[in-house]
Scaffold this active site. Structure first.
Site, short mmCIF file in Angstrom:
data_model
loop_
_atom_site.label_atom_id
_atom_site.label_comp_id
_atom_site.label_asym_id
_atom_site.label_seq_id
_atom_site.Cartn_x
_atom_site.Cartn_y
_atom_site.Cartn_z
N ASP A 98 0.85 -1.21 0.00
CA ASP A 98 0.00 0.00 0.00
C ASP A 98 0.88 1.25 0.00
OD1 ASP A 98 -1.90 2.03 0.61
OD2 ASP A 98 -3.14 0.61 1.72
N HIS A 100 -0.46 4.52 0.05
CA HIS A 100 -1.17 5.70 0.56
C HIS A 100 -0.53 6.17 1.87
CE1 HIS A 100 -4.07 3.69 -2.10
NE2 HIS A 100 -4.47 4.92 -2.40
N SER A 151 -5.35 -4.27 2.24
CA SER A 151 -4.47 -3.87 3.34
C SER A 151 -5.02 -4.33 4.69
CB SER A 151 -4.29 -2.35 3.36
OG SER A 151 -3.65 -1.95 2.18
CO1 B1M Z 1 -5.69 5.44 -4.16
N1 B1M Z 1 -7.28 4.38 -3.73
N2 B1M Z 1 -5.01 4.02 -5.27
N3 B1M Z 1 -4.27 6.68 -4.57
N4 B1M Z 1 -6.70 6.79 -3.30
C1 B1M Z 1 -8.21 4.91 -2.75
C2 B1M Z 1 -7.87 4.44 -1.34
C3 B1M Z 1 -9.60 4.34 -3.28
C4 B1M Z 1 -10.66 4.16 -2.20
C5 B1M Z 1 -10.10 5.26 -4.40
C6 B1M Z 1 -11.36 4.75 -5.08
O1 B1M Z 1 -11.33 3.88 -5.87
N5 B1M Z 1 -12.48 5.34 -4.76
C7 B1M Z 1 -9.14 3.00 -3.91
C8 B1M Z 1 -9.14 1.77 -2.98
C9 B1M Z 1 -10.19 0.76 -3.38
C10 B1M Z 1 -10.11 -0.48 -2.58
O2 B1M Z 1 -9.13 -1.02 -2.18
N6 B1M Z 1 -11.29 -0.98 -2.38
C11 B1M Z 1 -7.75 3.35 -4.39
C12 B1M Z 1 -7.05 2.64 -5.41
C13 B1M Z 1 -7.82 1.56 -6.12
C14 B1M Z 1 -5.72 2.94 -5.76
C15 B1M Z 1 -4.82 2.19 -6.78
C16 B1M Z 1 -4.93 0.67 -6.79
C17 B1M Z 1 -5.13 2.78 -8.16
C18 B1M Z 1 -4.39 2.16 -9.32
O3 B1M Z 1 -3.18 2.18 -9.38
N7 B1M Z 1 -5.15 1.62 -10.21
C19 B1M Z 1 -3.42 2.66 -6.35
C20 B1M Z 1 -2.87 1.76 -5.23
C21 B1M Z 1 -1.41 1.64 -5.22
C22 B1M Z 1 -0.96 0.86 -4.00
O4 B1M Z 1 -1.19 1.28 -2.87
N8 B1M Z 1 -0.33 -0.26 -4.23
C23 B1M Z 1 -3.74 4.00 -5.78
C24 B1M Z 1 -2.86 5.08 -5.79
C25 B1M Z 1 -3.14 6.34 -5.29
C26 B1M Z 1 -2.24 7.56 -5.48
C27 B1M Z 1 -0.75 7.21 -5.44
C28 B1M Z 1 -2.56 8.19 -6.82
C29 B1M Z 1 -2.76 8.50 -4.33
C30 B1M Z 1 -1.98 8.35 -3.00
C31 B1M Z 1 -0.89 9.35 -2.81
C32 B1M Z 1 -0.29 9.27 -1.43
O5 B1M Z 1 -0.88 8.86 -0.47
N9 B1M Z 1 0.94 9.69 -1.37
C33 B1M Z 1 -4.17 7.95 -4.09
C34 B1M Z 1 -5.19 8.67 -3.39
C35 B1M Z 1 -4.87 10.11 -3.04
C36 B1M Z 1 -6.43 8.08 -3.05
C37 B1M Z 1 -7.69 8.75 -2.40
C38 B1M Z 1 -8.37 9.55 -3.51
C39 B1M Z 1 -7.47 9.66 -1.21
C40 B1M Z 1 -6.66 9.07 -0.05
C41 B1M Z 1 -6.21 10.16 0.92
O6 B1M Z 1 -5.07 10.59 0.89
N10 B1M Z 1 -7.14 10.69 1.75
C42 B1M Z 1 -8.51 7.48 -1.94
C43 B1M Z 1 -10.01 7.68 -1.93
C44 B1M Z 1 -10.52 8.12 -0.58
O7 B1M Z 1 -9.98 7.79 0.47
N11 B1M Z 1 -11.59 8.85 -0.61
C45 B1M Z 1 -7.92 6.39 -2.75
C46 B1M Z 1 -6.85 11.75 2.69
C47 B1M Z 1 -6.25 11.19 3.99
C48 B1M Z 1 -5.98 12.31 4.99
O8 B1M Z 1 -7.21 10.30 4.53
O9 B1M Z 1 -5.63 8.31 4.39
O10 B1M Z 1 -8.11 8.01 4.94
P1 B1M Z 1 -6.87 8.82 5.01
O11 B1M Z 1 -6.51 9.02 6.55
C49 B1M Z 1 -7.46 9.38 7.51
C50 B1M Z 1 -8.05 8.20 8.27
O12 B1M Z 1 -8.23 7.06 7.46
C51 B1M Z 1 -7.13 8.01 9.43
O13 B1M Z 1 -6.67 9.34 9.71
C52 B1M Z 1 -6.75 10.18 8.56
C53 B1M Z 1 -7.55 11.43 8.85
O14 B1M Z 1 -7.18 12.06 10.03
N12 B1M Z 1 -5.94 7.17 9.33
C54 B1M Z 1 -5.34 6.69 10.47
C55 B1M Z 1 -5.22 6.74 8.29
N13 B1M Z 1 -4.20 6.01 8.68
C56 B1M Z 1 -4.24 5.95 10.03
C57 B1M Z 1 -3.40 5.31 10.94
C58 B1M Z 1 -3.71 5.43 12.30
C59 B1M Z 1 -4.80 6.18 12.73
C60 B1M Z 1 -5.63 6.82 11.83
O15 B1M Z 1 -2.98 4.86 13.28
C61 B1M Z 1 -1.80 4.16 12.94
#
Ligand code: B1M
Length: 213
Positions: A98, A100, A151
């Protein structure tokens, strides 16, 4: 557009033109974390929705991620810092497979601003690397982040590998693929270590504080 709509649209459009002045404007109204959790996260959710509908390609999502990262970097300097004694040491990693890391890095900022020493191992971290880092750093807890559905499974494997290596510190898990159900009972039938789910970075801080008390 209102200020809030403009902030969300920088993320959706993946553009930084005008971003910093608007972030500064938002700080007159909101705390830095409110700007992140409010309009910027709203923009990110929209990016997720559009990406899901094939209306955005990965390269565009990367640009959105860049805007989010720049915003968080800019806002960090205005966040409240709690200059307390070190409350504990936490290893932080995005699990194997992963990439992200925006959420994980936000967790690092919040925890390190509130008395925790964080060792951030980065993305795609396999269990072996965590085990090695645990032995070197001797942390009080391990934080795992993951956003892909697969993940969640990787977290189970990681927790089990840590346990098999004799590591029994609490594990904090978070990321969009998880829910609160993902705890001790669900992680796996045999796993009896402490696993705590945090819904966001502030929740992560609350849990860390409960553990350190
Ligand atoms: Co990706 N991606 N992505 N992506 N991406 C998602 C997660 C996805 C839901 C989008 C979608 O399809 N709607 C989807 C997952 C689907 C699934 O598994 N069911 C997805 C996919 C499919 C993919 C790829 C497979 C796409 C591809 O290549 N075809 C690929 C995966 C590559 C891989 O990981 N092997 C991929 C790639 C990417 C980018 C590189 C382009 C980019 C990431 C850049 C980066 O992180 N440096 C990206 C992004 C930006 C997203 C979305 C749009 C946004 C994620 C984000 O940064 N959110 C995402 C859709 C979504 O989430 N709405 C998506 C903002 C961030 C602040 O929130 O990380 O949730 P988040 O963190 C939150 C909480 O979750 C929590 O606290 C934070 C807020 O305070 N939290 C924790 C997180 N970690 C924590 C740990 C803790 C405590 C709290 O304690 C240890």
């Amino acid at each position: 557009l209102s200020l809030e709509e403009r902030l969300a649209s920088y993320v959706v459009e993946g553009t930084k033109e005008g971003l910093i002045p608007d972030l500064d404007l938002a700080l007159q109204k909101y705390a830095p974390l409110e700007v992140i959790n409010g309009p910027l996260m709203a923009g990110m959710s929209e990016v997720g929705r559009l990406f899901n509908n094939n209306e955005l390609i990965v390269a565009e999502v990367l640009q959105s991620a860049e805007v989010m990262k720049s915003s968080v970097t800019h806002l960090e300097q205005f966040m409240e810092k709690n200059e307390t004694a070190v409350k504990g040491k936490i290893l932080l990693a995005t699990v194997k497979g992963d990439v992200h890391d925006i959420g994980k890095n936000l967790v690092e900022i919040i925890l390190s601003n509130n008395g925790y020493q964080i060792v951030n191992l980065g993305i795609k971290v396999p269990p072996e690397q965590l085990i090695e880092a645990y032995r070197k750093e001797k942390p009080d807890a391990i934080g795992l982040s993951g956003l892909l559905v697969k993940s969640a499974q990787q977290m189970i494997i990681t927790a089990q590998d840590l346990k098999n290596a004799g590591i029994d510190v609490p594990i904090l898990v978070g990321g969009a693929a998880l829910t609160r159900k993902f705890t001790k009972n669900r992680i796996s039938p045999e796993y009896d270590g402490l696993v705590l789910y945090a819904k966001d970075a502030m929740d992560g801080l609350d849990i860390a504080n409960q553990l350190s008390n």
